[in-house]
Scaffold this motif. Structure first.
Motif, PDB file in Angstrom:
ATOM      1  N   GLY A  84       0.804  -1.216   0.000  1.00 29.51           N
ATOM      2  CA  GLY A  84       0.000   0.000   0.000  1.00 29.51           C
ATOM      3  C   GLY A  84       0.837   1.266   0.000  1.00 29.51           C
ATOM      4  N   ARG A  85       2.169   1.100  -0.086  1.00 29.33           N
ATOM      5  CA  ARG A  85       2.990   2.306   0.018  1.00 29.33           C
ATOM      6  C   ARG A  85       3.378   2.890  -1.343  1.00 29.33           C
ATOM      7  NH1 ARG A  85       7.307   2.384   4.826  1.00 29.33           N
ATOM      8  NH2 ARG A  85       8.242   0.543   3.856  1.00 29.33           N
ATOM      9  N   GLU A  87       1.518   4.236  -3.506  1.00 30.86           N
ATOM     10  CA  GLU A  87       0.831   5.525  -3.581  1.00 30.86           C
ATOM     11  C   GLU A  87       1.234   6.416  -2.417  1.00 30.86           C
ATOM     12  OE1 GLU A  87      -1.049   6.286  -6.091  1.00 30.86           O
ATOM     13  OE2 GLU A  87      -1.060   4.278  -6.984  1.00 30.86           O
ATOM     14  N   LEU A  88       1.313   5.803  -1.243  1.00 26.27           N
ATOM     15  CA  LEU A  88       1.473   6.541   0.000  1.00 26.27           C
ATOM     16  C   LEU A  88       2.720   7.416   0.041  1.00 26.27           C
ATOM     17  CD1 LEU A  88       0.020   6.659   2.768  1.00 26.27           C
ATOM     18  CD2 LEU A  88       1.646   4.947   3.570  1.00 26.27           C
ATOM     19  N   ALA A 200       4.384   8.079   8.381  1.00 28.04           N
ATOM     20  CA  ALA A 200       3.833   7.154   7.388  1.00 28.04           C
ATOM     21  C   ALA A 200       4.353   5.731   7.569  1.00 28.04           C
ATOM     22  CB  ALA A 200       4.172   7.640   5.986  1.00 28.04           C
ATOM     23  N   ASP A 287      -7.089  13.896   3.535  1.00 33.54           N
ATOM     24  CA  ASP A 287      -7.500  12.888   2.544  1.00 33.54           C
ATOM     25  C   ASP A 287      -8.734  13.349   1.778  1.00 33.54           C
ATOM     26  OD1 ASP A 287      -5.427  11.310   3.425  1.00 33.54           O
ATOM     27  OD2 ASP A 287      -6.668  10.234   4.869  1.00 33.54           O
ATOM     28  N   ARG A 307      -2.109  14.605  11.934  1.00 32.21           N
ATOM     29  CA  ARG A 307      -2.049  13.380  11.138  1.00 32.21           C
ATOM     30  C   ARG A 307      -2.159  12.157  12.047  1.00 32.21           C
ATOM     31  NH1 ARG A 307       2.390  14.485   8.724  1.00 32.21           N
ATOM     32  NH2 ARG A 307       1.510  15.191   6.761  1.00 32.21           N
ATOM     33  N   ILE A 313      -3.817  10.325   5.909  1.00 32.18           N
ATOM     34  CA  ILE A 313      -2.564  10.079   5.194  1.00 32.18           C
ATOM     35  C   ILE A 313      -2.073  11.365   4.551  1.00 32.18           C
ATOM     36  CG2 ILE A 313      -1.555   8.908   3.212  1.00 32.18           C
ATOM     37  CD1 ILE A 313      -3.536   6.558   3.999  1.00 32.18           C
ATOM     38  N   GLU A 314      -2.971  12.024   3.825  1.00 31.92           N
ATOM     39  CA  GLU A 314      -2.563  13.296   3.221  1.00 31.92           C
ATOM     40  C   GLU A 314      -3.152  14.438   4.033  1.00 31.92           C
ATOM     41  OE1 GLU A 314      -2.735  15.968  -0.824  1.00 31.92           O
ATOM     42  OE2 GLU A 314      -4.391  14.666  -0.277  1.00 31.92           O
TER      43      GLU A 314
END
Length: 576
Positions: A84-85, A87-88, A200, A287, A307, A313-314
């Motif tokens: 999943g990282r 994109e992250l 993150a 997000d 956060r 995440i964003e």
RNA sequence: CGGGCCGUAGCGCAGCCUGGUAGCGCACCAGACUGGGGGUCUGGGGGUCGCGGGUUCGAAUCCCGCCGGCCCGACCA
């Protein structure tokens, strides 16, 4: 090594635009050269120091039972997509395509790859495991700076622990904590272990190892009384409860033409208001969701806290148009009174406050007499504010200190995030499949090198602790053209090398002053001066770089004397 | 990504405004003197002036675009 035959390019001028002192010194003394923004070559002296540091790291990792691997730096996208990282991590990862067009990336850390290997573990009886490597990491930092302190390609010692239970993780984490303490201390670095935000990376708990330095970029709050210490991204602090007046029955709107900032309102002629009695309203996008964040007027938001608290995440400040859409007003007149249908996160310090002033969501107007709990629909009360020096320690109430630091190590309790996503599980005693509980642990090697220089230098140059010095002894041959001097120095050089001492022989045909200055610059702990003057008396000089105090010894006793001193100083390194 | 500054010899810089043979200091090479804190003299080598385009008889210099670097901010595992 003979200096006349080696590549040690010292400079007389400071490199242009080098901000951190370690950067200047390492370039001038011929340890490093920049290749491009945030990318450096280690020259022979620099690499020698790097090897000293990694040897210490290796020894201490081996001592806690860790096994050394060497994993690829080039990773397939698919692996990062599974965790999943892909994109992250966004732009921070260097991405490339191979000739067939497949997405690949340069590794910025190795949880994914190590976890893939760990998926071969089958039984709880194989646990715990601690695996490590010394490997190049690539991170496309938005702004590399300060020489080796913030770069885009660097060597990291990264290790990963694999346990069946959280209790096992606690033990692995503790072992790393102790190993890190020893590593930094053996390299001559005093570190502060502080609570940190996991960011993150995910996971439940993390500790950073910080070196106090103005060249650093992280601020740490610490308490001398009880030992509490935390990165300001995480640090809590106590502030005196404000005594508000009785307030008003309801908020009252008043005109504040031209007021755009908290400061403007403090100095506003008609109705001045202390910043501590204002509610600061920030609009953030978490997000994709636009939310309001409320703080006292004199406080600053810590985005990392927002956060961490929301799990977003964003996290980014809203743009002007988004703010207009959300509140129908511009920055300067924003407020949360009467806002509904939108999440509102308020800092704890606002709880119970009355008689506050905040924007009216109408340009040029503010509200006074605002009672936060009565007038604002707060969704969550959170700790969001930046702790400041002098505020109370959350553990013991003593005054906190806040200082600038360099992060040289970071250890994380990861839990099962990666093992679940990448399928690393074992059977437990009862035959039940359980995801492996992981930890991850990192040390930046070149950053450590720079941190040592930041902490250990003087006006003349670097002052290496003997444990990481590129050489232990430098022999300065005052006049290499004088045969007696040259012979005596050569004999001393051979004798010391024979005794296992790391020696650099400065036999260059330079003036003595040049050699003395270069000696101070490159920072080798012991300097032996061999010259005609002393030899006439049968003497040479031993100078400690640290103190620059010289003592005279008989030539025929010199090798034994220096060897003894070096061996003794080597053994100062703390043992387990 | 926003703001500012800078790319001329290995390093540090001047020249650019006002277009006309590319310079200085250090470093480097040869020789001589010298030899305990960056010494002196003599002689030398080294440049696609970041890249591309434009203006001009002529561009390091003026104009446009791009690339790279540094600083501040934003961001950051």
């Amino acid at each position: 090594m003979r200096w006349s035959q080696s590549f040690i390019p010292t400079l007389r001028d400071d490199p242009a635009d080098a901000e951190a002192i370690s950067h200047k010194l390492l370039v001038r003394a011929g340890y490093i050269r920049q290749l491009m923004s945030g990318v450096y070559s280690l020259l022979p002296l620099g690499f020698a120091v790097s090897r000293k540091i990694t040897a210490i790291v290796r020894a201490e990792m081996n001592a806690i039972g860790a096994q050394e691997f060497h994993l690829p730096a080039l990773h397939p996208a698919e692996l990062w997509q599974r965790s999943g990282r892909w994109e992250l991590v966004g732009d921070e990862m260097f991405r490339l395509k191979d000739r067939r067009g497949a997405d690949t990336a340069l590794g910025m850390t190795h949880e994914e790859v190590f976890t893939t290997i760990a998926s071969e573990l089958r039984s709880y009886r194989q646990l715990p495991q601690i695996w490590f490597q010394l490997q190049t990491k690539f991170r496309d930092e938005p702004r590399p700076k300060s020489g080796l302190l913030r770069v885009r390609e660097f060597t990291m010692k990264d290790s990963y622990s694999f346990d069946l239970e959280p209790a096992g993780l606690d033990a692995s984490f503790q072992r790393h904590f102790q190993a890190y303490r020893r590593i930094f201390s053996r390299c001559g670095l005093e570190t502060l272990a502080v609570e940190a935000s996991s960011g993150a990376m995910g996971g439940s708990e993390s500790v950073e190892f910080m070196v106090a330095s103005d060249a650093g970029e992280d601020w740490v709050a610490s308490c001398a009384a009880c030992g509490y210490a935390a990165n300001v991204e995480k640090a809590r602090s106590l502030v005196a409860a404000a005594q508000d007046g009785p307030g008003l029955a309801a908020p009252e709107r008043f005109a504040t033409p031209g007021v755009r900032t908290i400061e403007d309102l403090v100095g506003f002629v008609d109705s001045p208001t202390a910043a501590a009695c204002q509610v600061k309203t920030l609009v953030y996008v978490l997000d994709g969701e636009t939310v309001l964040v409320l703080l006292r007027g004199d406080d600053q938001l810590v985005e990392a806290k927002l956060r961490d608290a929301t799990g977003a995440i964003e996290v980014r400040p809203a743009q002007d148009t988004e703010i207009r859409t959300a509140l129908a007003a511009s920055i300067g007149s924003l407020g949360a009174v009467g806002v509904s249908g939108r999440r509102v996160f308020a800092d704890e310090s606002l709880r119970g406050r009355r008689a506050m002033v905040t924007g009216a969501n109408h340009d040029g107007f503010h509200l006074r007499g605002v009672a936060v709990e009565r007038d604002i629909a707060v969704s969550s009360w959170l700790d969001l504010r930046l702790a400041r020096a002098g505020e109370g320690c959350p553990m013991c109430e003593a005054a906190l200190r806040v200082e600038k630091t360099i992060e040289v190590g970071h250890i994380f309790k990861l839990g099962t995030r990666y093992s679940e996503k990448l399928g690393a599980a074992v059977l437990d005693e009862a035959g039940v499949t359980r995801p492996i509980v992981m930890g991850s642990y990192g040390i930046g090697i070149e950053r450590m090198l720079a941190a040592v220089v930041e902490r250990s230098h003087d006006d003349a140059g670097i002052v290496w602790p003997i444990s990481v010095a590129p050489y232990e002894v430098l022999i300065t041959v005052v006049n290499p053209k004088d045969a007696a001097t040259s012979d005596a120095a050569g004999a001393l050089y051979d004798a010391l090398r024979g005794a296992g001492i790391e020696v650099l022989l400065d036999d260059r045909d330079e003036r003595p002053g040049v050699k003395f200055n270069d000696a101070d610059l490159i920072g080798i702990p012991y300097r032996l001066t061999v010259g005609p003057k002393g030899l006439k008396e049968g003497k040479i000089e031993i100078t400690r770089r640290q103190t620059r105090v010289a003592r005279s010894v008989d030539l025929h006793k010199a090798a034994a004397s220096v060897t003894e001193s070096v061996l003794e100083e080597r053994s100062f390194a703390p043992q387990r």
